[in-house]
Design a protein around this motif. Structure first.
Motif: not given
Length: 442
Positions: A4, A6, A70, A74-75, A80, A106, A109-110, A114, A116
């Protein structure tokens, strides 16, 4: 891999589209509903060679989608990318409001593990602040990475697909493996994927831009010296650039650097260093010299015509800060057009890509816009070359002569050879080269 991105500006669009082209499933998110509607319809809001075709292909293949939600992307993301704007604040420091907003979304919904990735250009320490903001909003484990972009507008797609290097600052082996997997398709030719700590990666971006800005600034100052001594900056450039310790890139004299990166990033690192008690005096001089250089053509025009330009008409060739882009941010054309108008002149401009941007966001109707470069010359007292688009480099001089009552050219990018211009009967005022005034016309 599920990715994803952003932010759908120059960087976010290129990153998302190129990752999708390598087989990843990519969601690009932005709060601008109009932009997202346009992108989903295949209407690309920026001028960047190659990007429109890539977006169309990846939308059709189902690997790329655009959304204002977004959180949804994110999920499900493995990685990301934060690619939001970091415009300069009133104090010159990078404004991190968009980065903080992204961190909050973020954090809410992380999913676990993940990675980042900070793709935006940010001051040293920003990734740690983003990490803290995310951690305040979630208990799930995650990883941080600083992955600065080195994309040249006008060649950004090629720069991503065939990078000369990729810099990644990581905090874990998981993040390292994730970034190796993402970038493996793009570094098969052997160019390096360089891993380091996060703070060093953040600073690498600023240091690179600062050094590029310094090269441009030095050449512009040497160009001024050339005009006082009779030296030729183009010959100096070739001599200096042949030294392998220096190289030939970013050694062209002109009207100063512009765009979305160098002006803001140079001041941002200066201000950021000041907060640490470090004085980057050399870099401050570079920034101040560049501010002055953006109006070097205006000073030449005033020397030729006088300070009062009322009743005169100037044709501007080029509005974007460089060729192959429509980016008008910090473009020297803006300072030049405004200074000419303040002195009473009329300005008519042409640019192959940036006229819509200029009219809508920057110059409005303060200047006229010509349908082509030759139409801009009709009735002009002088031609001012600001951006070295390819189509401006070999004009039809007979057509130019028919349209301009006076053969006068202010050459802000050293597009034309002074001796040839003199032989054609043109007054010619380049940067750091022989100035052909009215007394020298054969």
């Amino acid at each position: 891999m599920e990715a994803t991105v952003i932010g759908t500006g120059y960087v976010g669009l290129v990153v998302g589209t190129c990752l999708a082209g390598a087989g990843n499933r990519v969601t690009c998110a932005d709060v601008d509903e109009t932009k997202i509607r346009r992108l989903n319809a295949g209407d690309v809001p920026i001028y960047e060679p190659g990007i429109e075709r890539l977006i169309s292909e990846n939308l059709a293949a189902g690997r790329l989608r655009f959304t204002t939600d977004a959180a949804e992307g994110i999920r499900t993301a493995d990685v990301i990318f934060v690619a939001v704007g970091t415009p300069p604040g009133e104090d010159g420091l990078a404004d991190l409001d968009y980065v903080r907003n992204a961190a909050r979304v973020i954090g809410d919904n992380l999913r676990p593990d993940t990675v980042v990735v900070m793709k935006s250009t940010v001051p040293v320490g920003t990734c740690e602040r983003v990490r803290a903001e995310i951690a305040r909003r979630t208990d799930v484990p995650f990883h941080m990475c600083a992955n600065p972009e080195f994309l040249k507008e006008g060649d950004a797609v090629g720069d991503f697909l065939y990078p000369d290097r990729v810099v990644c600052g990581v905090d874990s082996e998981h993040a390292r493996q994730c970034m190796e997997g993402l970038y493996e398709p793009f570094i098969r030719s052997g160019n390096p994927l360089i891993f380091m700590d996060i703070a060093s990666a953040e600073l690498t971006k600023y240091a690179a831009n600062a050094m590029l800005a310094a090269r441009i600034g030095l050449m512009n100052q040497f160009a001024e010296l050339c005009e006082h001594t009779g030296a030729d900056i183009e010959r100096v450039r070739r001599g200096v650039g042949s030294d392998p310790r220096i190289g030939s890139a970013f050694l062209y004299a002109g009207t100063g650097y512009g765009g979305s990166c160098l002006p803001k990033d140079v001041w941002a690192i200066i201000r950021s260093a000041e907060k640490q008690g470090v004085d980057l005096g050399i870099l401050r001089s570079v920034a101040e010299a560049n501010d002055r250089q953006t109006t070097v053509l205006v000073r030449k025009i005033v020397r030729r015509f006088g300070d009062d330009l009322t009743g005169l008409r100037f044709a501007l060739w080029g509005l974007a800060f460089k060729p192959r882009t429509d980016d008008m941010r910090a473009a020297p054309s803006r300072a030049i057009a405004e200074a000419l108008r303040e002195r009473g002149a009329a300005v008519v401009a042409h640019d192959p890509a940036a006229m819509e941007q200029a009219r809508e966001f920057y110059l409005g109707d303060a200047v006229e816009y010509a349908a082509n470069e030759y139409e801009a010359l009709d009735g002009a007292d002088a031609l001012v070359v600001v951006t070295e688009w390819l189509q401006y480099r070999r004009p039809d001089w007979s057509e130019v002569a028919k349209r301009m009552p006076r053969p006068i050219v202010f050459d802000g990018r050293n597009v034309f050879d002074p001796d040839r211009m003199a032989s054609r009967g043109y007054e010619h005022y380049p940067i750091g080269r022989r100035q052909v005034g009215p007394d020298e016309i054969p």
